[in-house]
Design a protein around this motif. Structure first.
Motif, short mmCIF file in Angstrom:
data_model
loop_
_atom_site.label_atom_id
_atom_site.label_comp_id
_atom_site.label_asym_id
_atom_site.label_seq_id
_atom_site.Cartn_x
_atom_site.Cartn_y
_atom_site.Cartn_z
N GLN A 64 0.84 -1.20 0.00
CA GLN A 64 0.00 0.00 0.00
C GLN A 64 0.88 1.25 0.00
N ARG A 65 0.57 2.18 -0.88
CA ARG A 65 1.28 3.47 -0.90
C ARG A 65 0.52 4.40 0.03
N HIS A 66 1.18 4.83 1.08
CA HIS A 66 0.52 5.49 2.19
C HIS A 66 1.15 6.87 2.40
N ARG A 67 0.36 7.90 2.13
CA ARG A 67 0.83 9.27 2.39
C ARG A 67 0.31 9.68 3.76
N ALA A 68 1.08 9.40 4.78
CA ALA A 68 0.76 9.80 6.14
C ALA A 68 1.62 11.01 6.47
N ARG A 69 2.16 11.07 7.68
CA ARG A 69 3.05 12.18 8.01
C ARG A 69 4.21 12.22 7.02
N ARG A 70 4.66 11.05 6.63
CA ARG A 70 5.67 10.93 5.58
C ARG A 70 5.23 9.83 4.62
N LEU A 71 5.52 10.02 3.34
CA LEU A 71 5.19 9.01 2.34
C LEU A 71 6.00 7.75 2.61
N HIS A 72 5.34 6.61 2.54
CA HIS A 72 6.02 5.33 2.61
C HIS A 72 5.14 4.27 1.94
N TYR A 73 5.71 3.13 1.72
CA TYR A 73 4.99 1.98 1.18
C TYR A 73 4.95 0.92 2.28
N GLY A 125 -2.33 6.52 11.69
CA GLY A 125 -1.92 6.43 10.29
C GLY A 125 -2.67 7.36 9.37
N ALA A 126 -3.16 8.50 9.89
CA ALA A 126 -3.96 9.43 9.08
C ALA A 126 -3.27 9.76 7.76
N GLY A 127 -4.05 9.74 6.68
CA GLY A 127 -3.54 10.04 5.35
C GLY A 127 -4.26 9.20 4.31
N ASP A 128 -3.83 9.30 3.06
CA ASP A 128 -4.49 8.55 2.00
C ASP A 128 -3.67 7.31 1.64
N ASN A 200 7.49 5.68 -10.43
CA ASN A 200 7.09 5.78 -11.84
C ASN A 200 5.79 5.03 -12.14
N TYR A 201 5.27 4.33 -11.15
CA TYR A 201 4.05 3.52 -11.32
C TYR A 201 3.07 3.87 -10.20
N PRO A 202 2.47 5.06 -10.26
CA PRO A 202 1.74 5.58 -9.10
C PRO A 202 0.31 5.08 -8.94
N ARG A 203 -0.22 4.34 -9.88
CA ARG A 203 -1.66 4.03 -9.82
C ARG A 203 -1.96 2.76 -9.04
N SER A 204 -3.13 2.78 -8.42
CA SER A 204 -3.62 1.63 -7.66
C SER A 204 -3.97 0.48 -8.60
N VAL A 205 -3.64 -0.74 -8.19
CA VAL A 205 -4.06 -1.91 -8.96
C VAL A 205 -5.50 -2.29 -8.63
N THR A 210 -4.58 7.41 -8.46
CA THR A 210 -3.38 7.81 -7.73
C THR A 210 -3.80 8.29 -6.34
N ASN A 211 -2.82 8.49 -5.46
CA ASN A 211 -3.14 9.05 -4.14
C ASN A 211 -3.79 10.41 -4.27
N ASP A 212 -3.31 11.24 -5.19
CA ASP A 212 -3.90 12.57 -5.38
C ASP A 212 -5.36 12.47 -5.79
#
Length: 217
Positions: A64-73, A125-128, A200-205, A210-212
């Motif tokens: 999961q690509r998780h944009r919380a306080r800091r972006l991480h996977y 874990g607030a974020g998208d 380079n591959y930002p989209r959800s499967v 994208t997160n945006d």
């Protein structure tokens, strides 16, 4: 460009794809339809623990690509009724020359497997969060992945829509919060691709978003 890389780029552009163990609606098998995230592992797991030694069961993984306080996977491997998890700040890569930090975090419930949505600001874990990749995995060089994790070195094969091939997780140290600091490495196999960047591959499967796009009102 390698043919495997081209296929992964095409898969990323196509948007929603079904989990190989899922139903026709694209919902993974064994996972409810709720978009609420599973909590961190409770004192009593929802699914009974079971030994994986000597079985040929196909286990699931998700990133999961998780944009919380800091972006991480978040790399999560289904194991003994929970999702054993590592936070990977730079994301997993197919580049065999990369040595990627992976922080061993708390296990998550299986109902977190297909979670995609926005966690409100007051929540843990607030974020998208998007389902960046999913599929199945299998341990390598061991028939007891739980013990391998406890011993600090897990070799495993991923069969996802973006990620594939042999990976290794190696424990290196412990941070100030007592969390294990691991390295995530891709072996130099047929799936390896030097310079491969997950950004380079930002989209959800799952949704193709994208997160945006997911976080827009």
């Amino acid at each position: 460009m390698r043919a495997g890389g081209a296929r992964r780029r095409l898969a990323d552009a196509r948007g929603r794809r079904g989990d190989p163990r899922g139903d026709r609606a694209g919902r993974p098998a064994g996972v409810g339809g709720s978009d609420e995230p599973g909590s961190r592992r409770p004192s009593t797991p929802r699914c009974p623990a079971r030994s994986l030694r000597g079985t040929s069961e196909r286990m699931r993984f998700v990133v999961q690509r998780h944009r919380a306080r800091r972006l991480h996977y978040d790399l999560r491997l289904e194991m003994n009724g929970v999702l054993v998890s590592w936070a990977v700040p730079k994301g997993p890569t197919l580049d065999p020359g990369a040595r990627v930090l992976a922080v061993h975090v708390e296990d998550h419930d299986l109902d977190h497997y297909d979670f995609e949505g926005v966690i409100p600001g007051a929540r843990y874990g607030a974020g998208d969060v998007i389902v960046w990749d999913w599929g199945t995995w299998a341990p390598a060089r061991t028939d007891d992945p739980v013990r391998a994790v406890a011993d600090g070195e897990l070799h495993f094969d991923l069969h996802g829509e973006k990620l594939g091939g042999r990976f290794v997780l190696i424990r290196r140290d412990t941070d100030q919060r007592g969390r294990g600091q691991w390295l995530l490495i891709h072996k130099n196999d047929a799936h390896a691709e030097r310079g491969w960047n997950p950004e380079n591959y930002p989209r959800s499967v799952k949704s193709g978003l994208t997160n945006d796009e997911l976080s827009r009102p």
